[in-house]
Enzyme design. Sequence first.
Site, PDB file in Angstrom:
ATOM      1  N   GLU B  61       0.992  -1.405   0.269  1.00  0.00           N
ATOM      2  CA  GLU B  61      -0.126  -0.030   0.173  1.00  0.00           C
ATOM      3  C   GLU B  61       0.483   1.158   0.113  1.00  0.00           C
ATOM      4  O   GLU B  61       0.352   2.549  -0.637  1.00  0.00           O
ATOM      5  CB  GLU B  61      -0.939   0.082   1.066  1.00  0.00           C
ATOM      6  CG  GLU B  61      -2.316  -1.049   0.955  1.00  0.00           C
ATOM      7  CD  GLU B  61      -1.994  -2.088   1.521  1.00  0.00           C
ATOM      8  OE1 GLU B  61      -0.504  -3.380   1.766  1.00  0.00           O
ATOM      9  OE2 GLU B  61      -2.709  -3.140   0.919  1.00  0.00           O
ATOM     10  N   HIS B 130     -11.299  -6.158   8.807  1.00  0.00           N
ATOM     11  CA  HIS B 130     -11.782  -6.428   6.901  1.00  0.00           C
ATOM     12  C   HIS B 130     -13.218  -4.988   7.574  1.00  0.00           C
ATOM     13  O   HIS B 130     -13.548  -4.932   6.384  1.00  0.00           O
ATOM     14  CB  HIS B 130     -11.971  -7.218   6.540  1.00  0.00           C
ATOM     15  CG  HIS B 130     -10.403  -7.963   6.677  1.00  0.00           C
ATOM     16  ND1 HIS B 130     -10.103  -8.834   7.374  1.00  0.00           N
ATOM     17  CD2 HIS B 130     -10.164  -7.902   4.910  1.00  0.00           C
ATOM     18  CE1 HIS B 130      -9.281  -9.339   6.269  1.00  0.00           C
ATOM     19  NE2 HIS B 130      -8.962  -9.168   5.065  1.00  0.00           N
TER      20      HIS B 130
END
Lengths: 399, 327
Positions: B61, B130
């Site tokens: 990321e 998540h």
Amino acid sequence: MSEFLMPSLGADMESAILMEWLVKEGDRVTNGQVIAEVETSKGVIEIEIFEDGIVEKLLVKEESECKVGEPLAIIASDEKKPLHVEEKHESKQPVVQETKEEQIVSEPPKPTALHVEQEARLKISPAARKRAGEMGVDLSKFDPKEGVVQLSKIEAASTTEQEEPTKIESKSDAHIEKNSGMRQAIAAAMSRSNAEIPHYYLSTSINMTPALKYLEELNKKRSIKDRILPVAILIRAVVLSLKEVPELNGFWQDNSHQISKEIHPGIAIALRKGGLITPALLNADIMTIDDTMNSLSDLITRTRGGKLRSSEMIAQTITITNLGDLGVESVYGVIYPPQLAIVGLGAIIDSPWAEGDSLCVRKVMRATLAGDHRATDGRTGGLFLDKLNSYLQNPKELL
Amino acid sequence: MDNTITYREAVREAIRKAMREDERVFLIGEDVGNYGGSYAVSRGLLDEFGRERIIDTPLSESAFTGAGIGAAMNGMRPIVEIMTVNFSLLALDQIINNAASMLHMSGGQFNVPLVIRMATGVGNQLGAQHSHSLEGWLSYIVGVKVLTPATVQDAYDMIGLALSDPDPVLVFENSLLYNSKGSLDTKSTPIPIGKALVHRPGKDITILTYGINLFKALEAAETLAKDGIDAEVIDLRSLRPLDDETIMKSVAKTHRVVIVDDGWKSGSISAEIMARINEQAFYELDAPMARVCTLEVPLPYAKHLEDAAIVQVDKIVDTTKKVMVQS
């Protein structure tokens, strides 16, 4: 030492403007002395002090608004008195007296302070506070114990205070503004009266010819200045009748009927600028007819000049209203709470009057009585009107 | 053109349109190419635009967000896709220290016209790594804009708005909304960034929300209407900048506020909104403000625990009623 508090000059009064101090710091004052003038919705009123002492400190500046119960001055007890006592009695006694005095003084402020603290913390939503400011709703009338003040309460309260727009429009005209304050005071008192007091009404026609003839004879011997007006004998007759039917003279307070020993009739006096005040003719029961006349003239002059005393604003035990000068035949009054009754006197007019078998013309006045049915019944009221009639038929007894 | 499509398709159509109209636009992220995006947003785009413009990256990321920043500073119009908001924390250094700071540090010489899309939202049994809504937290950053499209129309419009903005814009797509359907008008003028929208006018209380909770709030408002409570529901749309004007106007009308936010309560965007109302409209309030937020726990996996932890329609109804009877 004690605090001189802003007196309540009527059940509906919340605050007043202290207009003028009539004493300075260091002045000696005595019981009954007028020490200041305050302006209420009813006009300028002189307020008296009910103790002897020395003005130690004036706590409030002139022309400032003060709430009822707010301390206005500190009065030191007259220090010369204990000295005298000391000379006359044993040396220990004054010490005891002094501590007693201190106790009396030191005790009351405590609950007062607590009281103030509780009341000060009113829970009010910010929106309600803002709206109240815009609409001029007085927040002090909300009870902190009744929960949070929200918009709905302010809006409900403001509908009862709709004088506001008039006030703004007429700011240039001081008289009208004053009257609207008075109008509000009257509105509040009369609304309360009609909501709370179950009234009964009685009426009787009284032949005034004997009384007026007697008065005419009496006045012939007097200088113009000393002459007595019919209204004086009417008041005198009411007062003497109340002595015999005392149940109508006093108050309905805390759900009980309280009869007053003194008779202080409130006399409804119309102001030239409009509006109405009913100051007390203090101690009317111990006056002669001349005293009644003189006191009445003085009272009317002072009422119209805005120079009433605080005691005259709060002591009324019954109200007398007279609309005779307008030619009104009968007036059915609304009782001023917490009083028990109101006497209405109509115009004295030439009327057909039956006496024995013949019909003649007499000066006739219609007297009415509105009484608080919680305290008295129509019979008591009937007795009173009967006495009133009987005094006016025997005017000599009025002296 | 007026038709009914899914939120997912709306985002895809917006990206496709932007890429067709402007060659500088490209998409970069994990699985955006061959796999078609973890939420299938970019499915089919690889075939149409090729590997140079639809770029698959390793799990990195910080690296691909940094690449996006560099490209933006060099005149490109990158769209960076981060799978879920939880993973954006790995790129936080790039977002805060580079994307958000560059314009200031370069003395106004370098804008960073970067768009970062990420999935957000709680629920659907995705577990604590998540299933979080951190958009309120990311809207703390000075120098970025934060958009939270709730409707199909906004999902479409906001991609275009974000790309045309000269500064970094974070777009939070709620993963539970991807299958939701709505009508899309591709010809209408988009409502600008920083503007909230009154979805349901009302006079009694203001419910402020964004993202998927807009629909929960609207459902709650219908229930409340049956009890005679007329709630105004506002979609904030943009968490940074917040539309103070619309919020305060509504507070001045209803005098009562409930904020519905998927974030945890402490230090959340709902806390920021409350602070602003206090600063700007304190005297309009007629009752204390209230919040419906996610319970302050890492999101549980178990269905019943998860349901208990997150915003539900009946929680909004109950809280609103409590504020209404405050006295």
